[in-house]
Scaffold this motif. Structure first.
Motif, short mmCIF file in Angstrom:
data_model
loop_
_atom_site.label_atom_id
_atom_site.label_comp_id
_atom_site.label_asym_id
_atom_site.label_seq_id
_atom_site.Cartn_x
_atom_site.Cartn_y
_atom_site.Cartn_z
N PHE A 1 -2.03 -16.79 76.77
CA PHE A 1 -1.33 -17.25 77.96
C PHE A 1 -0.42 -16.18 78.56
O PHE A 1 -0.12 -16.21 79.76
CB PHE A 1 -0.53 -18.52 77.68
CG PHE A 1 -1.34 -19.76 77.92
CD1 PHE A 1 -1.47 -20.30 79.19
CD2 PHE A 1 -2.03 -20.37 76.88
CE1 PHE A 1 -2.24 -21.42 79.43
CE2 PHE A 1 -2.80 -21.49 77.10
CZ PHE A 1 -2.91 -22.02 78.38
N GLY B 1 -1.80 -16.78 82.02
CA GLY B 1 -0.78 -17.56 82.72
C GLY B 1 -0.32 -16.93 84.02
O GLY B 1 0.27 -17.60 84.87
N MET C 1 2.72 -23.19 85.18
CA MET C 1 3.68 -22.75 84.17
C MET C 1 5.06 -23.34 84.45
O MET C 1 5.80 -23.69 83.53
CB MET C 1 3.75 -21.22 84.14
CG MET C 1 2.52 -20.54 83.59
SD MET C 1 2.16 -20.97 81.87
CE MET C 1 0.63 -21.88 82.09
N LEU D 1 6.61 -18.29 83.06
CA LEU D 1 5.58 -17.86 82.11
C LEU D 1 6.20 -17.28 80.85
O LEU D 1 5.80 -17.62 79.73
CB LEU D 1 4.64 -16.84 82.76
CG LEU D 1 3.57 -16.24 81.84
CD1 LEU D 1 2.70 -17.34 81.24
CD2 LEU D 1 2.72 -15.23 82.60
#
Length: 390
Positions: free
Chosen positions: A290, A294, A301, A321
């Motif tokens: 991620f 992300g 997020m 994030l």
């Protein structure tokens, strides 16, 4: 962009403490003549299989038990199970256990009346319909296998894990009794619990996600931080077990319909080559994946940070994030899970091979809102090998 999408669940779900006690009346409804009870060695040793058999005794039906499952299942074990249950003439399958036992049980039920199963196991053909009725009862809070349309098996020849996907893998009835999870060991509770969260977060950001699937994923993510530590550190806390059963179940519904992504794609080769448990692999890889993927779903997020009570990042969305990734990484230490691939015995020299295998799992990578190249996948493995996030 997908123009439409089906939403599928088992025909019936029964959730609640004590739900196990209703199993005999449900079995009776199917008019079965012989029951195939599929589980694992751990639950057999713990006396759970005997307890279930005694619960079903008033029905006066023969019960064939298959408990050869140890660790994560392979295709050869699946074939052995199908042969055993078929040769015994069972016309109802009851699966009780974690994801491994339930995957074997529901696939056995789906393929029991098929003459040649090789094309199904190789995914050349999709299972059209289930062979015999199936009831699933989870004893862990992680996979959500009782509500998913997929089953994962190890391919011993290719040293990879592959998934079978079909609506026929949904059971006729899922019975979720949180009391069954109380005996789940601490490490399994931790790994399976974070696995459930992986399903929630990956399906929430998935390309195939919809407002309906996100409802389930959102609720799972909101409940997760309230119960995971309590369930891990106080295993007999029934309230925590109920909470984590909901996390697993809700995330499973979202996973079943929206699918998962790159975390699972990178986890599969680790299971195939090094036999690392699925939940452990997902938990470890999640922050590193991620940290990269992300970046293309910052709006989600921001949502996820709020679900996890990490703060309100609407004014500074790009900071969300980092907050989510740090939380995911902190879970590893908090729950005494491995923090690096090196710790798990993965050889650094094997990382390019693992990356090449993961890059071929297009079914999952195409559902990830980030174009992951083989080179990028390798860089994620390298960071996870050293256990370092930015």
């Amino acid at each position: 962009m997908v123009g439409y999408q089906d939403f599928r669940m088992p025909e019936a779900v029964r959730f609640g403490v004590g739900a196990l006690q209703t199993l005999p009346e449900e079995v009776k409804k199917f008019g079965a003549k012989k029951i195939g009870l599929i589980s694992d060695k751990g639950l057999e040793a713990a006396g759970v299989i005997q307890m279930v058999a005694e619960l079903l005794q008033p029905l006066s039906l023969p019960i064939i038990t298959f408990t050869d499952i140890q660790g994560e299942p392979t295709f050869s074990l699946l074939e052995k199970t199908i042969k055993t249950i078929k040769d015994e003439g069972c016309d109802l399958v009851v699966g009780i256990g974690g994801g491994s036992a339930m995957d074997v049980a529901k696939t056995t039920a789906a393929l029991l009346n098929k003459k040649d199963i090789e094309d199904y196991l190789s995914s050349k053909k999709t299972i059209e319909e289930r062979g015999v009725p199936c009831i699933l009862l989870p004893t862990t809070s992680g996979t959500g296998a009782e509500v998913t349309m997929n089953a994962i098996f190890g391919d011993e020849v290719q040293e990879v894990k592959r998934g079978l996907v079909s609506p026929a893998l949904l059971p006729d009835l899922a019975i979720v009794d949180p009391a069954l999870t109380i005996s789940c060991p601490r490490r399994v509770t931790a790994a399976s619990g974070v696995d459930a969260f992986t399903h929630a977060i990956e399906s929430y950001v998935a390309v195939r996600s919809t407002p309906l699937t996100q409802i389930y994923a959102e609720k799972a993510m909101k409940l997760f931080p309230l119960y995971i530590s309590r369930a891990v550190n106080h295993g007999k806390d029934l309230d925590a077990r109920i909470g984590m059963s909901w996390v697993s179940h809700l995330a499973g519904v979202s996973l079943a319909n929206a699918g998962v992504g790159a975390v699972h794609a990178l986890a599969y080769p680790l299971g195939g080559k090094y036999h690392i448990e699925h939940g452990i692999a997902n938990a470890l890889l999640m922050p590193f994946v991620f940290e990269v993927t992300g970046t293309t779903c910052i709006d989600q997020m921001v949502d996820i940070a709020a679900f996890l009570r990490l703060g309100d990042y609407r004014q500074h969305p790009n900071d969300s994030l980092g907050a989510v990734v740090r939380y995911l990484y902190s879970l590893l230490s908090e729950l005494d899970l491995p923090t690096s691939l090196k710790e798990l015995g993965v050889e650094e020299s094997s990382l390019p091979m693992l990356a090449a295998q993961a890059a071929k799992i297009d079914r999952l990578l195409s559902n990830t809102p980030y174009n992951l190249t083989e080179r990028k996948i390798l860089s994620i493995y390298q960071k996870a090998y050293n256990g370092m996030i930015n």
